[in-house]
Design a protein around this motif. Structure first.
Motif, PDB file in Angstrom:
ATOM      1  N   THR A  15     -57.562   0.712 -16.937  1.00 55.48           N
ATOM      2  CA  THR A  15     -58.675  -0.226 -16.765  1.00 55.48           C
ATOM      3  C   THR A  15     -58.202  -1.464 -16.027  1.00 55.48           C
ATOM      4  OG1 THR A  15     -59.650   0.509 -18.865  1.00 55.48           O
ATOM      5  CG2 THR A  15     -60.460  -1.561 -17.941  1.00 55.48           C
ATOM      6  N   SER A  16     -58.913  -1.838 -14.974  1.00 55.93           N
ATOM      7  CA  SER A  16     -58.565  -3.064 -14.255  1.00 55.93           C
ATOM      8  C   SER A  16     -59.548  -4.163 -14.619  1.00 55.93           C
ATOM      9  CB  SER A  16     -58.551  -2.828 -12.741  1.00 55.93           C
ATOM     10  OG  SER A  16     -59.800  -2.361 -12.288  1.00 55.93           O
ATOM     11  N   LEU A  17     -59.042  -5.374 -14.682  1.00 61.63           N
ATOM     12  CA  LEU A  17     -59.815  -6.566 -15.022  1.00 61.63           C
ATOM     13  C   LEU A  17     -59.975  -7.400 -13.764  1.00 61.63           C
ATOM     14  CD1 LEU A  17     -61.085  -8.558 -17.075  1.00 61.63           C
ATOM     15  CD2 LEU A  17     -58.756  -9.346 -17.592  1.00 61.63           C
ATOM     16  N   SER A  39     -49.573  -7.016  -9.372  1.00 58.70           N
ATOM     17  CA  SER A  39     -49.388  -6.733  -7.943  1.00 58.70           C
ATOM     18  C   SER A  39     -49.260  -7.987  -7.079  1.00 58.70           C
ATOM     19  CB  SER A  39     -50.554  -5.879  -7.420  1.00 58.70           C
ATOM     20  OG  SER A  39     -51.798  -6.508  -7.663  1.00 58.70           O
ATOM     21  N   THR A  40     -49.224  -9.154  -7.725  1.00 58.73           N
ATOM     22  CA  THR A  40     -49.074 -10.408  -6.971  1.00 58.73           C
ATOM     23  C   THR A  40     -47.763 -10.414  -6.174  1.00 58.73           C
ATOM     24  OG1 THR A  40     -50.324 -11.625  -8.639  1.00 58.73           O
ATOM     25  CG2 THR A  40     -48.936 -12.924  -7.178  1.00 58.73           C
ATOM     26  N   GLY A  77     -59.341 -18.360 -11.891  1.00 56.25           N
ATOM     27  CA  GLY A  77     -59.743 -19.355 -12.864  1.00 56.25           C
ATOM     28  C   GLY A  77     -60.922 -18.990 -13.734  1.00 56.25           C
ATOM     29  N   ILE A  78     -61.439 -17.770 -13.594  1.00 52.93           N
ATOM     30  CA  ILE A  78     -62.638 -17.410 -14.355  1.00 52.93           C
ATOM     31  C   ILE A  78     -62.333 -17.064 -15.809  1.00 52.93           C
ATOM     32  CG2 ILE A  78     -62.675 -14.920 -13.889  1.00 52.93           C
ATOM     33  CD1 ILE A  78     -65.768 -15.329 -13.384  1.00 52.93           C
ATOM     34  N   GLY A  79     -61.070 -16.671 -16.083  1.00 51.97           N
ATOM     35  CA  GLY A  79     -60.715 -16.388 -17.474  1.00 51.97           C
ATOM     36  C   GLY A  79     -60.007 -15.071 -17.717  1.00 51.97           C
ATOM     37  N   LYS A  80     -59.534 -14.407 -16.663  1.00 52.17           N
ATOM     38  CA  LYS A  80     -58.855 -13.125 -16.827  1.00 52.17           C
ATOM     39  C   LYS A  80     -57.581 -13.277 -17.656  1.00 52.17           C
ATOM     40  CE  LYS A  80     -58.344 -12.177 -12.449  1.00 52.17           C
ATOM     41  NZ  LYS A  80     -58.867 -13.458 -11.931  1.00 52.17           N
ATOM     42  N   SER A  81     -56.747 -14.245 -17.288  1.00 55.23           N
ATOM     43  CA  SER A  81     -55.497 -14.461 -18.034  1.00 55.23           C
ATOM     44  C   SER A  81     -55.782 -14.892 -19.472  1.00 55.23           C
ATOM     45  CB  SER A  81     -54.634 -15.518 -17.336  1.00 55.23           C
ATOM     46  OG  SER A  81     -54.199 -15.069 -16.069  1.00 55.23           O
ATOM     47  N   THR A  82     -56.814 -15.719 -19.637  1.00 54.69           N
ATOM     48  CA  THR A  82     -57.181 -16.172 -20.979  1.00 54.69           C
ATOM     49  C   THR A  82     -57.588 -14.996 -21.851  1.00 54.69           C
ATOM     50  OG1 THR A  82     -57.926 -18.293 -20.100  1.00 54.69           O
ATOM     51  CG2 THR A  82     -58.717 -17.694 -22.283  1.00 54.69           C
ATOM     52  N   LEU A  83     -58.347 -14.067 -21.280  1.00 56.77           N
ATOM     53  CA  LEU A  83     -58.758 -12.875 -22.036  1.00 56.77           C
ATOM     54  C   LEU A  83     -57.544 -12.037 -22.430  1.00 56.77           C
ATOM     55  CD1 LEU A  83     -60.771 -10.889 -23.195  1.00 56.77           C
ATOM     56  CD2 LEU A  83     -61.115  -9.958 -20.888  1.00 56.77           C
ATOM     57  N   LEU A  84     -56.649 -11.784 -21.470  1.00 54.94           N
ATOM     58  CA  LEU A  84     -55.465 -10.967 -21.759  1.00 54.94           C
ATOM     59  C   LEU A  84     -54.580 -11.627 -22.815  1.00 54.94           C
ATOM     60  CD1 LEU A  84     -54.460  -9.733 -18.188  1.00 54.94           C
ATOM     61  CD2 LEU A  84     -55.425  -8.366 -20.043  1.00 54.94           C
ATOM     62  N   LYS A  85     -54.383 -12.929 -22.704  1.00 50.74           N
ATOM     63  CA  LYS A  85     -53.537 -13.622 -23.674  1.00 50.74           C
ATOM     64  C   LYS A  85     -54.179 -13.673 -25.051  1.00 50.74           C
ATOM     65  CE  LYS A  85     -51.144 -16.565 -20.297  1.00 50.74           C
ATOM     66  NZ  LYS A  85     -50.971 -17.948 -19.789  1.00 50.74           N
ATOM     67  N   THR A  86     -55.499 -13.754 -25.092  1.00 48.35           N
ATOM     68  CA  THR A  86     -56.187 -13.808 -26.377  1.00 48.35           C
ATOM     69  C   THR A  86     -56.081 -12.478 -27.117  1.00 48.35           C
ATOM     70  OG1 THR A  86     -57.761 -15.453 -25.526  1.00 48.35           O
ATOM     71  CG2 THR A  86     -58.370 -14.283 -27.532  1.00 48.35           C
ATOM     72  N   THR A  99     -56.203  -8.050 -11.680  1.00 48.20           N
ATOM     73  CA  THR A  99     -55.770  -7.928 -10.291  1.00 48.20           C
ATOM     74  C   THR A  99     -56.827  -8.509  -9.359  1.00 48.20           C
ATOM     75  OG1 THR A  99     -55.027  -6.389  -8.571  1.00 48.20           O
ATOM     76  CG2 THR A  99     -56.768  -5.612 -10.022  1.00 48.20           C
ATOM     77  N   HIS A 100     -56.365  -8.945  -8.179  1.00 49.07           N
ATOM     78  CA  HIS A 100     -57.268  -9.348  -7.105  1.00 49.07           C
ATOM     79  C   HIS A 100     -57.317  -8.278  -6.012  1.00 49.07           C
ATOM     80  CE1 HIS A 100     -58.262 -13.366  -8.469  1.00 49.07           C
ATOM     81  NE2 HIS A 100     -56.990 -13.583  -8.736  1.00 49.07           N
ATOM     82  N   ASP A 101     -56.595  -7.181  -6.209  1.00 52.42           N
ATOM     83  CA  ASP A 101     -56.597  -6.092  -5.235  1.00 52.42           C
ATOM     84  C   ASP A 101     -57.780  -5.166  -5.528  1.00 52.42           C
ATOM     85  OD1 ASP A 101     -54.184  -6.705  -3.684  1.00 52.42           O
ATOM     86  OD2 ASP A 101     -53.142  -6.363  -5.587  1.00 52.42           O
ATOM     87  N   LEU A 102     -58.950  -5.616  -5.098  1.00 46.63           N
ATOM     88  CA  LEU A 102     -60.200  -4.966  -5.476  1.00 46.63           C
ATOM     89  C   LEU A 102     -60.282  -3.515  -5.005  1.00 46.63           C
ATOM     90  CD1 LEU A 102     -62.639  -7.913  -4.632  1.00 46.63           C
ATOM     91  CD2 LEU A 102     -61.551  -7.381  -6.818  1.00 46.63           C
TER      92      LEU A 102
END
Length: 253
Positions: A32-34, A167-168, A39-48, A197-200
């Motif tokens: 599953t890719s997020l 993939s950064t 800044g929308i909250g992807k890292s916040t979701l993963l860390k939570t 990821t930003h690699d859509l």
């Protein structure tokens, strides 16, 4: 099959809630890719959901057991995490870093068994870094270092692996190799991998499911379903970039 799910989860920081009432379920064997803007909250979701940030409200479960009920040692056998920026001693070798993934299972002497050694070497092979096992982290390229962190997570032998922007800084060739490795780990090793990821284009072509954070809305479904529902048709707020549903790609006009 092991299931990871949320119940009315709200995420954020300080006094700000980024997303509320998140209800989703992810399972082993599924990649599953997020997706979402910076800044929308992807890292916040993963860390939570990894227990690294406090929830604003709601609950997270693994097979119907609230993760708050797990000890640190128990949780480390269920979830492994690879963050974008990890502070690590660059004098460690590839083997030494990957070996750290076995810490939840080793005794107080930190002694590896033959089974531990076999798992480490098999993982180094799968991640295509066996030839680098004695090389220091400071000598690795970005792609090699990322594979080493992923190998450590795999060696931790958890059903769930969460990756923040793996993939950064990778070129296209190594991005494709990385995505295919993640897919293989899900199919062959029965892992559940959730990664931002930003690699859509690559995410849409290779992921089984997609999570999308956009315009204060949360989407989660099989990739094909989200495409057919037109979720990506106006992903960018411009007429210069359109989404080709057939090719699962964004096209510049």
């Amino acid at each position: 099959m092991t299931v990871f799910r949320t119940e009315n989860l709200s995420i954020g920081y300080k006094d700000k809630i980024l997303f509320g009432d998140l209800n989703f379920e992810i399972k082993t064997g599924i990649l599953t890719s997020l997706l979402g803007s910076n800044g929308i909250g992807k890292s916040t979701l993963l860390k939570t959901i990894s227990g690294l940030l406090d929830k604003k409200s709601g609950a997270v479960f693994i097979d119907d057991k609230n993760i708050d009920a797990f000890s640190i040692a128990e949780f480390a056998k269920l979830v492994s995490v690879v963050l974008t920026h990890e502070n690590v001693n660059k004098d460690l070798t590839v083997y030494e870093l990957v070996k750290l993934g076995r810490q939840p299972y080793t005794n107080w002497l930190d002694k590896l068994t033959e089974a531990d050694e076999n798992l480490i070497n098999a993982t180094l092979e799968d991640c295509e870094i066996i030839s680098l096992k004695d090389r220091k982290l400071s000598q690795l390229s970005d792609g090699q270092l990322q594979r080493t962190f992923i190998a450590r997570a795999v060696v931790q032998d958890t059903p769930f692996i969460f990756l923040d922007e793996p993939s950064t800084h990778l070129d296209l060739y190594h991005k494709v190799k990385l995505f295919k490795l993640l897919k293989k780990l899900c199919v062959v090793n029965n892992k559940c991998i959730l990664f931002s990821t930003h690699d859509l284009d690559l995410a849409l072509q290779l992921s089984d499911e997609i999570m999308l954070l956009k315009d204060e809305k949360f989407y989660h479904n099989i990739t094909k379903n989200l495409i057919n529902e037109g979720v990506f048709d106006r992903f960018f707020d411009t007429d210069d970039i359109v989404f080709d549903r057939e090719r699962k790609q964004f096209v510049v006009l």
